[in-house]
Design an enzyme around this catalytic site. Structure first.
Site, PDB file in Angstrom:
ATOM      1  N   GLU A  23      13.244   1.890  -2.465  1.00 28.69           N
ATOM      2  CA  GLU A  23      12.315   1.253  -1.542  1.00 28.69           C
ATOM      3  C   GLU A  23      12.527   0.004  -0.920  1.00 28.69           C
ATOM      4  O   GLU A  23      13.291  -0.695  -1.382  1.00 28.69           O
ATOM      5  CB  GLU A  23      11.022   0.748  -2.679  1.00 28.69           C
ATOM      6  CG  GLU A  23       9.883   0.160  -1.942  1.00 28.69           C
ATOM      7  CD  GLU A  23       8.883  -0.308  -2.947  1.00 28.69           C
ATOM      8  OE1 GLU A  23       8.646   0.433  -3.750  1.00 28.69           O
ATOM      9  OE2 GLU A  23       8.258  -1.299  -2.919  1.00 28.69           O
ATOM     10  N   GLU A  83       6.394  -8.437   2.667  1.00 28.34           N
ATOM     11  CA  GLU A  83       5.204  -8.611   1.844  1.00 28.34           C
ATOM     12  C   GLU A  83       4.744  -9.993   1.655  1.00 28.34           C
ATOM     13  O   GLU A  83       5.364 -10.986   1.959  1.00 28.34           O
ATOM     14  CB  GLU A  83       5.716  -8.220   0.132  1.00 28.34           C
ATOM     15  CG  GLU A  83       5.940  -6.703   0.229  1.00 28.34           C
ATOM     16  CD  GLU A  83       6.183  -6.349  -1.234  1.00 28.34           C
ATOM     17  OE1 GLU A  83       5.347  -5.682  -1.852  1.00 28.34           O
ATOM     18  OE2 GLU A  83       7.292  -6.820  -1.856  1.00 28.34           O
TER      19      GLU A  83
END
Length: 366
Positions: free
Chosen positions: A254, A259
């Site tokens: 990932e 974020e």
């Protein structure tokens, strides 16, 4: 008597000549086999030798010794007695050929040096050699969405993840494909997180992804976005390996390009998850910027076989050293979503009503 003696002598001489002939023939095959050949049963195997490798780059000249930026190289191989060839191209890819000609295009942008390893085969016998090649690849746009057509996201580029819980993150939203939660308006993708009761959840939002529609290996990704605000909001721009359905997470890898959690306003995270380096122990970096919820910023990565670099507004803030032991050397697909709460988003502001995550464009370069 003389005639019989002559006949007997001739017969003896003839037998002796035959013996000499077979001895000479045996010596010939012995010497032949010792000169580099092997026998399988009664068939002589010719061991490959005299391996030669050459390569020419498209557009190579005195001003552009490493090619014209296309990355295309023409490789020519020859070897005596070879029936097939194997080429390790120095970037993790391997080609097998029955002739000695290969046209190949490298796609990693920039000027990179590759060590090409070539083996020539014949029935399990082989000879090998290497060639060092420096290739220039110019950046070009290979995929994008400018979100210029009002309505639902382009179905040829995006699908949806639908449901609640955040797939193990204990999130509070239910992901939908309703226009209330995801729509393109006035040149922007808008993902709206809303406080409402929906199918057992207290919030709704959306998560779109390019799985089975577009994926890529290595390159530069740029996304211009304005983030939602409010305690508990958790917008993300990220990618998963194409083999997630078979390998599972985190074996698929990932790459979280960006974020942000509303409880830590203006703190941007760039993170990677892989086996043994996920959950509470990922590879990660952070940077503080200003006005994430009121201004657009460009979030980007440069991804290659040797590194993954994270940027905000073209300012590098984290570098990860990539290697073949990590799952970041395969095709990945894109994901855009806005979650609420969960293990990373944290506590949700009880006064939260709604907030919108806006994306101006997504661009992928080679």
């Amino acid at each position: 008597m003389m005639g019989n003696n002559v006949l007997l002598q001739f017969s003896k001489n003839n037998q002796f000549s035959k013996i000499l002939f077979f001895i000479a023939l045996a010596n010939f095959f012995y010497l032949f086999s010792c000169s580099g050949n092997n026998n399988v049963g009664d068939v002589a195997i010719m061991v490959p030798s005299n391996l030669a490798i050459s390569a020419t780059l498209d557009g190579s000249n005195a001003q552009n010794p490493n090619g014209d930026g296309s990355g295309t190289v023409n490789i020519n191989i020859s070897a005596t007695n070879a029936t097939s060839y194997k080429i390790l191209l120095g970037n993790g890819e391997t080609k097998e050929l029955t002739n000695g000609n290969l046209t190949y295009t490298y796609t990693t942008a920039g000027t990179n040096t590759y060590v090409i390893y070539v083996s020539a085969y014949n029935s399990g016998h082989f000879v090998s050699s290497t060639l060092s090649l420096t290739v220039f690849v110019g950046s070009s746009l290979v995929w994008s969405d400018e979100f210029n057509i009002d309505g639902a996201p382009d179905s040829s580029k995006w699908g949806y993840d639908l449901g609640a819980g955040g797939w193990g993150n204990n999130e509070s939203q239910y992901y939908t494909n309703r226009t209330e939660n995801v729509i393109i308006q006035n040149g922007f993708l808008k993902i709206k997180t809303i406080k409402e009761n929906f199918s057992g959840s207290n919030y709704t939002s959306a998560r779109i992804l390019s799985k089975d529609k577009f994926s890529f290996k290595y390159g530069r990704v740029e996304i211009r976005a304005r983030l939602p605000f409010g305690g508990g909001t958790w917008p993300a721009l990220w990618m998963l390996g194409n083999n997630v359905s078979t390998a599972g997470w985190p074996a698929c890898g990932e790459i979280d390009m960006m974020e942000h959690v509303g409880n830590e306003l203006n703190k941007i995270h760039g993170t990677l998850h892989s086996p043994g380096r996920s959950g509470n122990s990922p590879d990660t970096g952070t940077v503080l910027i200003s006005n994430v919820a009121t201004e657009f910023h460009i979030y980007s990565i440069d991804w290659s076989a040797t590194s993954i670099k994270f940027y905000v507004d073209n300012q590098l803030f984290y570098t990860f050293s990539n290697a073949s032991s990590f799952p970041f050397n395969q095709n990945f697909f894109l994901i855009i979503n806005s979650a609420m709460g969960g293990g990373f988003g944290g506590s949700i502001d009880p006064n939260f009503i709604s907030s919108t995550f806006e994306v101006d464009y997504v661009r992928v370069y080679n």
